[in-house]
Design a protein around this motif. Structure first.
Motif, short mmCIF file in Angstrom:
data_model
loop_
_atom_site.label_atom_id
_atom_site.label_comp_id
_atom_site.label_asym_id
_atom_site.label_seq_id
_atom_site.Cartn_x
_atom_site.Cartn_y
_atom_site.Cartn_z
N UNK A 28 -19.51 41.61 9.18
CA UNK A 28 -18.17 41.97 8.76
C UNK A 28 -18.01 43.47 8.66
N UNK A 29 -16.86 43.97 9.07
CA UNK A 29 -16.61 45.40 9.04
C UNK A 29 -16.57 45.96 7.63
N UNK A 30 -16.15 45.15 6.66
CA UNK A 30 -16.05 45.67 5.30
C UNK A 30 -17.40 46.13 4.78
N UNK A 31 -18.42 45.29 4.95
CA UNK A 31 -19.74 45.61 4.41
C UNK A 31 -20.49 46.60 5.29
N UNK A 32 -20.22 46.57 6.61
CA UNK A 32 -20.98 47.42 7.52
C UNK A 32 -20.37 48.81 7.66
N UNK A 33 -19.08 48.95 7.42
CA UNK A 33 -18.43 50.24 7.66
C UNK A 33 -17.72 50.83 6.44
N UNK A 34 -17.44 50.00 5.45
CA UNK A 34 -16.60 50.47 4.35
C UNK A 34 -17.22 50.27 2.97
N UNK A 35 -18.49 49.90 2.94
CA UNK A 35 -19.22 49.92 1.68
C UNK A 35 -19.07 48.72 0.78
N UNK A 36 -18.32 47.71 1.18
CA UNK A 36 -18.19 46.53 0.33
C UNK A 36 -17.01 45.68 0.74
N UNK A 84 -3.51 45.35 15.61
CA UNK A 84 -3.72 43.91 15.44
C UNK A 84 -4.46 43.28 16.60
N UNK A 85 -4.23 43.80 17.81
CA UNK A 85 -4.87 43.22 19.00
C UNK A 85 -6.37 43.43 19.02
N UNK A 86 -6.83 44.52 18.43
CA UNK A 86 -8.26 44.86 18.52
C UNK A 86 -8.95 44.72 17.16
N UNK A 87 -8.35 43.95 16.28
CA UNK A 87 -8.88 43.77 14.93
C UNK A 87 -10.22 43.05 14.95
N UNK A 88 -11.01 43.30 13.92
CA UNK A 88 -12.27 42.60 13.60
C UNK A 88 -13.45 42.97 14.49
N UNK A 145 4.08 48.04 5.10
CA UNK A 145 3.47 47.15 4.11
C UNK A 145 3.45 45.72 4.63
N UNK A 146 4.53 45.34 5.31
CA UNK A 146 4.56 44.01 5.91
C UNK A 146 3.46 43.81 6.93
N UNK A 147 3.28 44.80 7.81
CA UNK A 147 2.20 44.74 8.79
C UNK A 147 0.85 44.62 8.09
N UNK A 148 0.65 45.42 7.04
CA UNK A 148 -0.64 45.42 6.34
C UNK A 148 -0.94 44.05 5.75
N UNK A 149 0.05 43.45 5.09
CA UNK A 149 -0.17 42.14 4.48
C UNK A 149 -0.36 41.05 5.54
N UNK A 150 0.46 41.09 6.59
CA UNK A 150 0.33 40.11 7.66
C UNK A 150 -1.04 40.19 8.32
N UNK A 151 -1.46 41.41 8.63
CA UNK A 151 -2.75 41.59 9.30
C UNK A 151 -3.91 41.21 8.39
N UNK A 152 -3.83 41.62 7.12
CA UNK A 152 -4.92 41.32 6.19
C UNK A 152 -5.09 39.81 6.03
N UNK A 153 -3.98 39.09 5.92
CA UNK A 153 -4.07 37.64 5.77
C UNK A 153 -4.51 36.92 7.02
N UNK A 154 -4.30 37.55 8.18
CA UNK A 154 -4.58 36.90 9.46
C UNK A 154 -6.02 37.07 9.92
N UNK A 155 -6.78 37.96 9.27
CA UNK A 155 -8.18 38.15 9.65
C UNK A 155 -9.08 37.45 8.64
#
Length: 462
Positions: free
Chosen positions: A431-439, A118-122, A30-40
């Motif tokens: 953005x990956x959210x709209x192009x790969x995950x529907x929103x 994290x290294x290959x994010x976004x 969960x820590x990784x998820x929050x850290x990564x989400x906030x960092x992108x």
């Protein structure tokens, strides 16, 4: 009857402690998820959260089917380089390991692929995450575990044949976990190349700040909390009694291990705070969070075998390792959105070397020989313990870098050649959210502008 009852109590306490530690390590996801989400950037928040979930669920299956066997399989008695008995979990009840031990090791395993993500994010296709996560957790990482943490591993400090009469001390995984994840991320990021717009036409870096500092700080504190299971929890046989005593055992080192962990991280965070203030001219909370984590990564190798004052030394230098590697990365136009390669790879390597310099003999005997009297072992070079331990630590760094490079490098290159590694430029800009995950991850977010709406419509019409 009384001896049997005492043994039962000991086993019960060990099991409870190990399971509790496993739960703490799992909280780090969960820590990784929050850290990564906030960092992108906001337009990729849903993608990065999904990849963290995938790292856990895919890693669970691959580690159950293959990873645990490669790491601790019974077929390793004649082969110190790799365990060979597949599906070793079926034999757990009749072996020296039990289900709680598997769960604890599983929690470590799924953390490795999170580092690499994290290294290959976004800029990475979601299918590539599925492939590399399965391979890293099921094969690459467990082989390193077998080398260092299995009693039959050739680098293990618990082996009957110790390399340099010492074995490599990597108590909770600066090398086994963090360096493995960091080097895998290095190859993924190198092969993919920088994100679109990260460097301008003149090669100068363009800031791409994360969208939510609150999530970064939350993730950092969750990781700090989990590290108290990661490091002290590695005393997996806590009630092994010392010879000639009735009230001491390995558990006496647990409190000290927690203290060294906290001191190293805190020192690194403080040094990063002032170091970055001198370099960039302002106080940066996000840099401090990464500096803090760098200190935790570095102390993870020697947390059980060094004095608290040495942990402060560890944290001090780990901060400068991270700062220096980040400067070097920009000069080389290397783009790692989470600084995972620099943080986990660089600070992990420093942590291994630090242990070879500052490990205390008494604590080594406590952690690896249950306090047995009369035992002599190589210890920290700067404390007069000779070159044996430091030599083993250097060997661990080199073989991990080599092993991960010859396995994960070709894998990422193959995914690249098959055109299933990196997304298209248009998708990356939208953005990956709209192009790969529907929103988007948010109903409204900072990047919800006409330009991004136009990018979305263009993708919909392709």
């Amino acid at each position: 009857m009384e001896a049997s009852w005492e043994a039962s109590v000991t086993d019960s306490i060990n099991t409870i402690y190990l399971l509790f530690s496993a739960y703490l390590v799992f909280v780090m996801q969960l820590g990784f998820a929050m850290l990564c989400a906030g960092s992108v950037r906001a337009k990729n928040a849903m993608n990065i959260m999904l990849t963290n979930v995938v790292d856990a669920v895919v890693g669970s299956i691959s580690y159950y089917l293959f990873g645990f066997a490669f790491a601790f399989g019974d077929g390793s008695s004649s082969n110190p380089f790799i365990g060979t008995e597949f599906f070793a979990l079926k034999d757990i009840p009749n072996s020296s390991y039990d289900y709680s031990y598997f769960l604890y090791q599983w929690a470590f395993a799924i953390a490795v692929s999170g580092i690499t993500s994290g290294s290959i994010a976004e800029r990475t296709q979601f299918s590539a995450y599925l492939v590399f996560s399965f391979f890293l957790t099921g094969f690459v990482y467990p082989v390193v575990v077998h080398w260092v943490w299995s009693s039959s591993g050739w680098l293990s400090p618990s082996s009957t044949s110790l390399i340099f009469s010492s074995g490599a001390i990597d108590f909770a995984g600066s090398g086994v976990v963090h360096l493995v994840g960091g080097i895998a991320g290095l190859w993924g990021s190198l092969i993919e190349g920088p994100r679109v717009g990260r460097f301008d036409a003149f090669g100068k870096p363009v800031p791409m700040r994360g969208h939510n500092a609150t999530l970064v700080v939350l993730g950092t504190f969750l990781l700090w909390f989990g590290w108290f299971g990661f490091n002290p929890g590695s005393f997996d046989k806590i009630l092994v009694a010392y010879p000639d005593t009735s009230n001491q055992g390995n558990w006496t080192g647990i409190g000290r291990t927690a203290v060294t962990t906290a001191l190293a991280g805190s020192t690194a965070g403080l040094v990063t705070l002032f170091g970055r203030r001198l370099l960039v001219g302002h106080w940066d909370a996000l840099d401090v969070c990464n500096g803090l984590l760098g200190g935790f990564v570095a102390i993870t190798s020697g947390c059980a075998v060094v004095e608290p004052w040495a942990a402060i030394v560890c944290g001090f230098f780990s901060a400068w390792v991270l700062i220096g590697l980040n400067i070097l990365a920009l000069k080389l136009k290397f783009d790692d959105p989470l600084e995972a390669t620099q943080l986990h790879g660089g600070c992990g390597a420093w942590g291994l070397l630090f242990t070879g310099l500052f490990a205390k003999e008494e604590f080594i005997v406590q952690a690896y020989n249950s306090g047995e009297t009369g035992v002599v072992r190589p210890y920290g070079l700067l404390l007069g313990g000779g070159w044996g331990l430091l030599g083993a630590q250097v060997i661990e760094v080199l073989v991990i870098v080599g092993w991960v490079s010859i396995t994960m490098g070709p894998l990422f290159y193959a995914l690249h050649r098959l055109e299933i590694l990196r997304i298209s430029v248009d998708e990356e800009v939208a953005g990956l959210d709209i192009s790969s995950h529907g929103g988007y991850a948010y109903t409204a977010h900072p990047e919800d502008t006409p330009r991004y709406y136009a990018d979305y419509m263009r993708l919909q019409n392709q």
